[in-house]
Design a protein around this motif. Structure first.
Motif, PDB file in Angstrom:
ATOM      1  N   ASP A 169       1.915  -9.256  -9.452  1.00  0.00           N
ATOM      2  CA  ASP A 169       2.904  -7.820  -9.340  1.00  0.00           C
ATOM      3  C   ASP A 169       1.702  -6.719  -8.893  1.00  0.00           C
ATOM      4  OD1 ASP A 169       5.557  -7.946 -10.582  1.00  0.00           O
ATOM      5  OD2 ASP A 169       4.219  -9.460 -11.669  1.00  0.00           O
ATOM      6  N   PHE A 170       2.154  -5.933  -7.968  1.00  0.00           N
ATOM      7  CA  PHE A 170       1.283  -4.776  -7.513  1.00  0.00           C
ATOM      8  C   PHE A 170       1.893  -3.272  -8.008  1.00  0.00           C
ATOM      9  CE2 PHE A 170       0.782  -8.402  -4.788  1.00  0.00           C
ATOM     10  CZ  PHE A 170      -0.288  -8.337  -4.066  1.00  0.00           C
ATOM     11  N   VAL A 171       0.958  -2.640  -8.546  1.00  0.00           N
ATOM     12  CA  VAL A 171       1.556  -1.185  -8.847  1.00  0.00           C
ATOM     13  C   VAL A 171       0.367  -0.157  -9.106  1.00  0.00           C
ATOM     14  CG1 VAL A 171       0.537  -2.013 -11.277  1.00  0.00           C
ATOM     15  CG2 VAL A 171       2.415   0.032 -11.146  1.00  0.00           C
ATOM     16  N   ARG A 172       0.842   0.838  -8.557  1.00  0.00           N
ATOM     17  CA  ARG A 172      -0.070   1.943  -8.544  1.00  0.00           C
ATOM     18  C   ARG A 172      -0.157   2.736  -9.750  1.00  0.00           C
ATOM     19  NH1 ARG A 172      -2.472   4.359  -4.103  1.00  0.00           N
ATOM     20  NH2 ARG A 172      -1.306   3.388  -2.557  1.00  0.00           N
ATOM     21  N   ILE A 173      -1.495   2.762 -10.119  1.00  0.00           N
ATOM     22  CA  ILE A 173      -1.865   3.610 -11.228  1.00  0.00           C
ATOM     23  C   ILE A 173      -2.811   4.559 -10.684  1.00  0.00           C
ATOM     24  CG2 ILE A 173      -1.357   1.399 -12.637  1.00  0.00           C
ATOM     25  CD1 ILE A 173      -4.348   0.871 -12.895  1.00  0.00           C
ATOM     26  N   GLY A 174      -2.847   5.503 -11.857  1.00  0.00           N
ATOM     27  CA  GLY A 174      -4.013   6.477 -11.599  1.00  0.00           C
ATOM     28  C   GLY A 174      -3.191   7.976 -11.790  1.00  0.00           C
ATOM     29  N   MET A 200       0.888  -1.251  -0.029  1.00  0.00           N
ATOM     30  CA  MET A 200      -0.047  -0.245  -0.130  1.00  0.00           C
ATOM     31  C   MET A 200       0.550   1.320  -0.035  1.00  0.00           C
ATOM     32  SD  MET A 200      -3.006  -1.118  -0.423  1.00  0.00           S
ATOM     33  CE  MET A 200      -3.836   0.389  -0.206  1.00  0.00           C
ATOM     34  N   HIS A 201       2.138   1.157   0.305  1.00  0.00           N
ATOM     35  CA  HIS A 201       3.167   2.358   0.353  1.00  0.00           C
ATOM     36  C   HIS A 201       3.569   2.594  -1.202  1.00  0.00           C
ATOM     37  CE1 HIS A 201       5.721  -1.002  -0.064  1.00  0.00           C
ATOM     38  NE2 HIS A 201       6.575  -0.282  -0.511  1.00  0.00           N
ATOM     39  N   LEU A 202       3.290   1.955  -1.954  1.00  0.00           N
ATOM     40  CA  LEU A 202       3.767   2.052  -3.350  1.00  0.00           C
ATOM     41  C   LEU A 202       3.335   3.619  -3.919  1.00  0.00           C
ATOM     42  CD1 LEU A 202       3.216  -1.093  -5.012  1.00  0.00           C
ATOM     43  CD2 LEU A 202       5.426  -0.122  -4.275  1.00  0.00           C
ATOM     44  N   GLY A 203       4.314   4.295  -4.353  1.00  0.00           N
ATOM     45  CA  GLY A 203       3.889   5.556  -5.194  1.00  0.00           C
ATOM     46  C   GLY A 203       3.620   5.398  -6.412  1.00  0.00           C
ATOM     47  N   LEU A 204       3.076   6.381  -7.056  1.00  0.00           N
ATOM     48  CA  LEU A 204       2.421   6.353  -8.127  1.00  0.00           C
ATOM     49  C   LEU A 204       3.381   5.942  -9.245  1.00  0.00           C
ATOM     50  CD1 LEU A 204      -0.241   7.203  -9.802  1.00  0.00           C
ATOM     51  CD2 LEU A 204       0.839   9.253 -10.425  1.00  0.00           C
ATOM     52  N   GLY A 205       3.077   4.596 -10.084  1.00  0.00           N
ATOM     53  CA  GLY A 205       4.023   4.160 -10.988  1.00  0.00           C
ATOM     54  C   GLY A 205       5.132   3.202 -10.278  1.00  0.00           C
ATOM     55  N   GLU A 206       4.949   3.211  -9.172  1.00  0.00           N
ATOM     56  CA  GLU A 206       5.857   2.057  -8.426  1.00  0.00           C
ATOM     57  C   GLU A 206       5.300   0.757  -8.292  1.00  0.00           C
ATOM     58  OE1 GLU A 206       8.464   5.051  -5.483  1.00  0.00           O
ATOM     59  OE2 GLU A 206       6.585   3.687  -4.494  1.00  0.00           O
ATOM     60  N   SER A 207       5.985  -0.365  -8.279  1.00  0.00           N
ATOM     61  CA  SER A 207       5.625  -1.568  -8.417  1.00  0.00           C
ATOM     62  C   SER A 207       6.232  -2.411  -7.426  1.00  0.00           C
ATOM     63  CB  SER A 207       5.586  -2.177  -9.745  1.00  0.00           C
ATOM     64  OG  SER A 207       6.889  -2.483 -10.121  1.00  0.00           O
ATOM     65  N   GLY A 208       5.861  -3.481  -6.961  1.00  0.00           N
ATOM     66  CA  GLY A 208       6.490  -4.784  -6.115  1.00  0.00           C
ATOM     67  C   GLY A 208       6.004  -5.829  -6.271  1.00  0.00           C
ATOM     68  N   HIS A 209       6.160  -7.201  -5.953  1.00  0.00           N
ATOM     69  CA  HIS A 209       5.675  -8.249  -6.186  1.00  0.00           C
ATOM     70  C   HIS A 209       6.162  -9.393  -5.169  1.00  0.00           C
ATOM     71  CE1 HIS A 209       9.901  -9.633  -7.308  1.00  0.00           C
ATOM     72  NE2 HIS A 209       9.395 -10.783  -7.214  1.00  0.00           N
ATOM     73  N   CYS A 210       5.163 -10.437  -5.053  1.00  0.00           N
ATOM     74  CA  CYS A 210       5.310 -11.551  -3.977  1.00  0.00           C
ATOM     75  C   CYS A 210       4.412 -12.715  -5.070  1.00  0.00           C
ATOM     76  CB  CYS A 210       4.624 -11.181  -2.604  1.00  0.00           C
ATOM     77  SG  CYS A 210       2.807 -11.183  -2.754  1.00  0.00           S
ATOM     78  N   TYR A 211       4.759 -13.810  -4.243  1.00  0.00           N
ATOM     79  CA  TYR A 211       4.192 -15.038  -4.578  1.00  0.00           C
ATOM     80  C   TYR A 211       2.901 -15.504  -3.675  1.00  0.00           C
ATOM     81  CZ  TYR A 211       7.461 -15.519  -8.280  1.00  0.00           C
ATOM     82  OH  TYR A 211       8.565 -15.527  -9.249  1.00  0.00           O
ATOM     83  N   GLY A 212       1.822 -15.723  -4.347  1.00  0.00           N
ATOM     84  CA  GLY A 212       0.729 -16.154  -3.554  1.00  0.00           C
ATOM     85  C   GLY A 212      -0.433 -16.586  -4.226  1.00  0.00           C
ATOM     86  N   VAL A 213      -1.513 -17.185  -3.736  1.00  0.00           N
ATOM     87  CA  VAL A 213      -2.764 -17.491  -3.932  1.00  0.00           C
ATOM     88  C   VAL A 213      -3.833 -16.418  -4.438  1.00  0.00           C
ATOM     89  CG1 VAL A 213      -4.769 -19.221  -3.810  1.00  0.00           C
ATOM     90  CG2 VAL A 213      -2.313 -19.816  -3.153  1.00  0.00           C
ATOM     91  N   SER A 214      -4.156 -16.209  -5.408  1.00  0.00           N
ATOM     92  CA  SER A 214      -5.289 -15.223  -5.646  1.00  0.00           C
ATOM     93  C   SER A 214      -6.649 -16.080  -5.618  1.00  0.00           C
ATOM     94  CB  SER A 214      -5.169 -14.630  -7.405  1.00  0.00           C
ATOM     95  OG  SER A 214      -3.897 -13.820  -7.446  1.00  0.00           O
ATOM     96  N   VAL A 215      -7.714 -15.257  -4.984  1.00  0.00           N
ATOM     97  CA  VAL A 215      -8.993 -15.972  -4.811  1.00  0.00           C
ATOM     98  C   VAL A 215     -10.033 -15.191  -5.025  1.00  0.00           C
ATOM     99  CG1 VAL A 215     -10.508 -17.138  -3.147  1.00  0.00           C
ATOM    100  CG2 VAL A 215      -7.890 -17.582  -2.985  1.00  0.00           C
ATOM    101  N   PHE A 216     -11.124 -15.341  -5.953  1.00  0.00           N
ATOM    102  CA  PHE A 216     -12.208 -14.589  -6.079  1.00  0.00           C
ATOM    103  C   PHE A 216     -13.398 -15.432  -5.588  1.00  0.00           C
ATOM    104  CE2 PHE A 216      -9.124 -13.024  -9.186  1.00  0.00           C
ATOM    105  CZ  PHE A 216      -9.626 -11.615  -9.251  1.00  0.00           C
TER     106      PHE A 216
END
Length: 273
Positions: free
Chosen positions: A174-179, A52-68
């Motif tokens: 991959d998590f990225v802040r966009i907008g 959540m700390h990522l700035g605009l255009g910044e990204s980070g990643h981890c490995y995990g299970v996505s669930v819907f």
């Protein structure tokens, strides 16, 4: 506490939420609106706390299970039934499902329409099988509690039952802040998250469908190959297949108590190996 008691508590909590939303559906007094706004502003937002700390255009990643986890046929209900009644039921059920996810160590990444988007995993998880097990336990409990406790309570209250389904997969997220600087959000990009969303659409009511990335982390007797598998992807002259499977989710109900006790209220990354 037994699975049945947990199940009943889930159902009672959903109905309690529904009734509170019903009583609060009228216009609030000015002071009450102010208090509600202040309370909402202080509540934590959705999203993975590690990104959540990522700035605009910044990204980070981890490995995990996505669930819907998604309510089924709710579009039809919005057509036939009173909008406010459907809204309150949607909110009550999905809020309770979100709490189940969190109690099983997952992060709520988003609440979209009539579904919950969640992630099990972060950079602290050393064994992805842990994330896999807890994600399936959360899905299993949600489906079981809705089908075998909540729907009975809804019918006793003169309301139509609901149906849910789930889809999931494991892989890099991959998590990225966009907008813009005025309005932005952290989005999740990656094949596993996209395929988990597709798996949810492949699933019928009361089914959990998963991609092969997640299936590789589960015991082979916990799932069956989906009858429509595989999904074919083509690019230029290359063709690749990616399989998806239907989980025997009832298997995870017997392990749910022990898994949740192991968390002690934390995320799957908090487990000490």
């Amino acid at each position: 506490m037994s699975d049945m008691l947990n199940r009943d508590q889930f159902a009672n909590d959903v109905l309690s939420r529904y009734r509170k939303l019903t009583s609060a559906s009228g216009l609030l007094e000015k002071s009450a609106r102010s208090d509600a706004f202040a309370h909402a502003a202080s509540m934590p937002s959705t999203g993975h706390p590690h990104f959540m700390h990522l700035g605009l255009g910044e990204s980070g990643h981890c490995y995990g299970v996505s669930v819907f986890i998604d309510l089924v046929a709710f579009t039809s209900r919005t057509f036939w039934e009173e909008p406010e009644k459907v809204l309150r039921l949607n909110t009550a059920v999905m809020s309770q499902v979100a709490e189940v996810v969190q109690s099983c160590g997952g992060y709520i990444l988003g609440l979209r329409g009539d579904g919950v988007f969640a992630c099990f995993g972060d950079r602290n998880v050393r064994d992805p099988k842990v994330s896999a097990a807890f994600s399936m336990a959360a899905c299993a409990f949600a489906l079981d509690a809705v089908r075998n406790a909540l729907n009975q309570l809804l019918e006793q209250s003169g309301m139509r039952p609901v149906q849910i389904r789930a889809g999931a997969d494991y892989g890099r997220l991959d998590f990225v802040r966009i907008g813009s600087h005025e309005a932005s959000e952290v989005n999740v990009v990656g094949f596993s998250a996209n395929f988990a969303a597709k798996c949810e659409k492949f699933a019928h009511s009361w089914e959990v469908v998963i991609g092969e990335g997640l299936a590789d982390l589960l015991p082979g007797d916990h799932y069956d190959r989906h009858k429509d598998s595989p999904k074919t992807y083509q690019q230029s002259y290359l063709t690749r297949h990616y399989h998806y499977h239907q989980v025997k989710w009832a298997t995870y109900l017997q392990h749910l108590g022990g898994l949740r006790e192991g968390l002690s209220g934390g995320s799957v990354g908090s487990i000490i190996y």
